[in-house]
Design an enzyme around this catalytic site. Sequence first.
Site, mmCIF file in Angstrom:
data_model
loop_
_atom_site.group_PDB
_atom_site.id
_atom_site.type_symbol
_atom_site.label_atom_id
_atom_site.label_comp_id
_atom_site.label_asym_id
_atom_site.label_seq_id
_atom_site.Cartn_x
_atom_site.Cartn_y
_atom_site.Cartn_z
ATOM 1 N N HIS A 27 0.862 -1.187 0.000
ATOM 2 C CA HIS A 27 0.000 0.000 0.000
ATOM 3 C C HIS A 27 0.896 1.233 0.000
ATOM 4 C CE1 HIS A 27 -3.891 -1.901 1.801
ATOM 5 N NE2 HIS A 27 -3.273 -2.738 0.984
ATOM 6 N N GLU A 81 0.825 3.926 1.697
ATOM 7 C CA GLU A 81 1.193 4.387 3.034
ATOM 8 C C GLU A 81 2.363 3.590 3.606
ATOM 9 O OE1 GLU A 81 -1.853 3.512 1.848
ATOM 10 O OE2 GLU A 81 -3.398 4.165 3.245
ATOM 11 N N CYS A 85 -6.365 1.896 5.696
ATOM 12 C CA CYS A 85 -7.000 0.667 6.165
ATOM 13 C C CYS A 85 -6.426 0.294 7.540
ATOM 14 C CB CYS A 85 -6.764 -0.460 5.163
ATOM 15 S SG CYS A 85 -5.025 -0.981 5.070
ATOM 16 N N CYS A 116 -2.530 -0.349 7.457
ATOM 17 C CA CYS A 116 -1.725 0.870 7.367
ATOM 18 C C CYS A 116 -1.833 1.703 8.644
ATOM 19 C CB CYS A 116 -2.147 1.684 6.156
ATOM 20 S SG CYS A 116 -1.772 0.841 4.601
#
Length: 168
Positions: free
Chosen positions: A71, A73, A101, A104
């Site tokens: 991801h 992040e 999410c 993260c």
Amino acid sequence: MGKLTVGSNPTASATMDISAIELSAMGQAMDAARQATGWGDVPVGAVALYQGEIIAVAGNERERRQDPSAHAELLVLREAAVHLGTWRLNEVTIVVTLEPCTMCAGAMVNARLGRLIYGAIDLKAGAVGSRYNVLSDPRLNHEVDVVIGVEAEACGALLKDFFATKRS
């Protein structure tokens, strides 16, 4: 204790805490999100700032790397830690186009992130204000200051356009 600020655009009073550098970083995060669509990823982009300077930029790379943890992040958290030579990122701000999410958000708590700024709310899987409140949970070892809704419409449009194209 973490502070939560909600706003819908950079001129709203709730987003007065947003600096020009942070607003510019959101633009760069949106550029990184657009790039991610080039390799078939959901358009999410993130930027890490330290002392007013960009130290990391990434878009989602799950499809590109075939890695469920790639991801945007997490990619900028990793790069920021390498850049600073420490996993403690209490002086770092992450600017991201979509509400993080649970994975993260958990990484942000564990990294002792100083501040998070995000654009679009994720009503399906968001963990920083919509579904869950991981970054402001007093039962955890760290809380993060959060600003919600910066350039929310533009960030949301990236996602809507991506999924509309996928469906057609």
